[in-house]
Design an enzyme around this catalytic site. Structure first.
Site, PDB file in Angstrom:
ATOM      1  N   ASP A 187      -4.206   2.807  -2.588  1.00 56.29           N
ATOM      2  CA  ASP A 187      -4.085   1.473  -3.373  1.00 56.29           C
ATOM      3  C   ASP A 187      -3.706   1.950  -4.872  1.00 56.29           C
ATOM      4  O   ASP A 187      -3.762   0.942  -5.609  1.00 56.29           O
ATOM      5  CB  ASP A 187      -5.328   0.548  -3.209  1.00 56.29           C
TER       6      ASP A 187
ATOM      7  N   ASP B 186      -5.702   3.159  -7.145  1.00 56.01           N
ATOM      8  CA  ASP B 186      -6.610   2.706  -8.150  1.00 56.01           C
ATOM      9  C   ASP B 186      -7.581   4.033  -8.575  1.00 56.01           C
ATOM     10  O   ASP B 186      -7.903   4.106  -9.530  1.00 56.01           O
ATOM     11  CB  ASP B 186      -7.667   1.622  -7.942  1.00 56.01           C
TER      12      ASP B 186
ATOM     13  N   ASP C  32      -4.843   7.599  -4.566  1.00 55.75           N
ATOM     14  CA  ASP C  32      -5.365   7.357  -3.385  1.00 55.75           C
ATOM     15  C   ASP C  32      -4.428   5.975  -2.615  1.00 55.75           C
ATOM     16  O   ASP C  32      -3.353   5.610  -3.384  1.00 55.75           O
ATOM     17  CB  ASP C  32      -6.674   6.751  -3.321  1.00 55.75           C
TER      18      ASP C  32
ATOM     19  N   SER D 107      -9.277   1.120   0.140  1.00 57.75           N
ATOM     20  CA  SER D 107      -9.076   2.182  -0.867  1.00 57.75           C
ATOM     21  C   SER D 107      -8.904   3.392  -0.153  1.00 57.75           C
ATOM     22  O   SER D 107      -7.858   3.839   0.477  1.00 57.75           O
ATOM     23  CB  SER D 107     -10.434   2.096  -1.619  1.00 57.75           C
TER      24      SER D 107
END
Length: 573
Positions: A315, A317, A313, A152
């Site tokens: 990834d 999400d 960010d 993340s």
């Protein structure tokens, strides 16, 4: 550095076992050999094992039992595959994707290899793709679960292994415990890898199949069908000037593709943060919650006179935005402010279109702003509070749907948003699309989106909100955290004569958090304290509501008294 080894030390014994593995890959072998005279490093790397929890695994990369490397990933993958098999999902298979971090593709391929060798069908993304596409892909391909290789928004040295169930949601605690038990029962992971079929063989046997363009097209169509609003004119979309930064992560292609398809043709990307790069060279950490993350994007926005800055960010999400105020200065919004704007825009839009039928519900984490309570009450939408984490939001969505209710949106203060797309994890791509539409509508009406916050506050209540962390030090961080929390359980914080604690909620055993209801605007003022699950910190959240000056003063008073109370407890230890 020290070379005083205790030959009975378990960490040293495990280190020696790794040192003797003949099939060790060259990179890991060199790293292990380099620490042969460093007992402290050996103890750090081999004194414990990564615990598989609800977020899977997350740690710095490197050799050792408590680091992310091909062998800890292989063990997690093999254990997860056995759990999938035990629940009858071998033929349905799993979906695997990864982000831009170092070794992410390598870890994804190792995960695919271990699962397929275990007899589980694998759908492997042919390039990096973000969390929401992994979550969507699980459902699209009818898989029994999935894995996302990502850390993340952690610092560059981290990576992780995030596991999902058949509905595209992260595993719940009892499921994670079952996977952990499967990992514990594996035996020698080095022997397991050595006996396994190669990636090439498993691709040839079609136990692993690549997925790509079909997934992209289907995901894009989903967002177009669910999110493209008829309330926003095409001209307004075309004229909106957007600066976007994927922060060198996996959002670059899907975000730009969806925005283009929805009619946003003036999207400019920050050049130094456009392409995947696990070093994240222009960033302290790739976190869209942080103001310094936006430095290059805001500089570009100032040059290009952009209407909005959007960041996702690594990834994709989570999402952050920056907006120009009346003076033209770009302001980075908090996750709570973004969530407030989104909820008012979505519910207000549905009300205008006559699409609110009285059976809708929204979800918000318990430490997020209380503005959704005001907004949902106005539109007759039920609001559910959950613990922080998309898995809890997903659980609330499942529960609501089972009762015949319709999910509208959910969010948590940490810049994570879930929309009515059927995807049961945070989706920065979908959120970017809706925020762009919201910004275009605001611009078309002759207003700045930043000004809409003041309009919302005037309509409901001004939120004076704050979160802060108290850094903990010492050899026993866990013990220190427990001591502070136990002290607060025995004696409530003294918040002064003007601020009454009307109720205390203790969230044990689900999570170690104390939540204080305070006297205030309709009983909405609050304070929450909990230990961080990943860092040596105590996290404190608070919100006061009402007239701006009064709410801000109350917030300042509570902040100072809570800081003093925690400091006093720490000084007494």
């Amino acid at each position: 550095m020290s070379s005083g080894f205790d030959l009975t030390n378990e960490a040293f014994a495990e280190y020696c076992r790794w040192l003797r593995v003949k099939t060790m890959d060259p990179k890991t072998r060199r790293e292990i050999q380099s620490m042969i005279t460093d007992s402290e490093m050996i103890d750090q790397r081999f004194s414990s094992r990564l615990a598989f929890g609800t977020a899977g695994l997350r740690a710095p990369e490197g050799a050792g039992t408590n680091r992310m490397n091909p062998y800890t990933v292989a063990a997690a993958a093999r254990g997860f595959a056995r759990w999938i098999k035990a629940n009858g999902g071998a033929d349905k298979g799993i979906m695997i994707s990864y982000d831009s971090r170092h070794s992410s593709r390598e870890f994804a391929e190792m995960t695919a290899r271990m699962a397929a060798d275990e007899g589980v069908q694998v759908y492997l993304s042919d390039t990096l793709r973000p969390v929401p596409m992994l979550s969507y892909g699980i459902v699209k391909y009818g898989a029994a679960g999935g894995v996302m290789i990502t850390a993340s928004h952690n610092p560059p040295e981290y990576n992780g292994f995030k596991a999902y169930g058949a509905d595209g949601a992260q595993l719940m605690p009892e499921e994670a415990a079952q996977v952990s038990a499967c990992i514990e029962g594996l035996g020698d992971i080095f022997q397991i890898i050595a006996r396994s079929l190669s990636l090439r063989q498993l691709l040839h046997n079609e136990m692993i199949v690549y997925v790509g363009e079909e997934l992209d097209d289907s995901y894009e169509q989903l967002l177009m069908d669910r999110l493209n609003s008829s309330l926003v004119h095409e001209e307004a979309k075309r004229d909106l000037r957007i600066v976007y930064t994927p922060l060198n992560g996996a959002g670059n292609v899907p975000v730009r593709r969806v925005l283009e398809s929805m009619g946003f043709h003036s999207v400019m990307v920050v050049p130094d943060q456009e392409l995947p790069d696990g070093d994240f060279p222009t960033l302290r950490v790739p976190n869209p919650e942080r103001e310094d993350t936006f430095q290059l994007a805001i500089e570009m926005a100032e040059r290009e006179n952009a209407d909005i800055v959007i960041a996702t960010d690594p990834d994709a999400d989570r999402l952050g935005i920056a907006l120009p105020d009346d003076s033209g200065e770009y302001r980075v919004l908090t996750g709570n402010q973004i969530g407030t704007l989104l909820m008012e825009f979505i519910l207000g839009g549905r009300a205008i279109q006559g699409r609110l039928k009285g059976d809708e519900f929204s979800v918000v984490s318990v430490v997020s702003t209380k503005m959704p309570e005001f907004i949902c009450r106005r539109y007759g939408v039920e609001l559910t509070e959950t613990l922080t984490g998309s898995r809890y939001t997903a659980e609330a969505i499942r529960q609501g749907r089972s009762e015949g209710k319709r999910f509208v949106m959910g969010f948590e203060e940490g810049n994570g948003y879930m929309l009515d797309t059927g995807i049961l994890d945070k989706d920065g791509v979908a959120a970017a699309a809706v925020i762009a539409e919201m910004s275009a509508m605001s611009r078309a009406s002759g207003r700045r989106l930043y000004d809409q916050l003041d309009s919302i506050y005037s309509l409901y209540s001004y939120p004076a909100e704050k979160r802060f962390s108290v850094q903990l030090k010492g050899p026993d961080i866990t013990g220190t955290m427990e001591a502070v929390m136990n002290s607060l359980r025995k004696e409530r914080p003294d918040l002064g004569d003007e601020i009454e604690i009307t109720r205390v909620r203790d969230y044990l055993p689900e999570t170690n958090m104390l939540y204080y209801h305070l006297g205030g605007a309709e009983g909405n003022d609050w304070l929450a304290i909990r230990p961080s699950g990943t860092e040596p910190k105590l996290k404190v959240y608070m919100g006061m509501y009402g007239e701006k000056e009064e709410a801000e003063q109350k917030l300042a008073d509570v902040y100072q008294r809570v800081k003093e109370r925690i400091a006093a407890v720490l000084d007494s230890l």
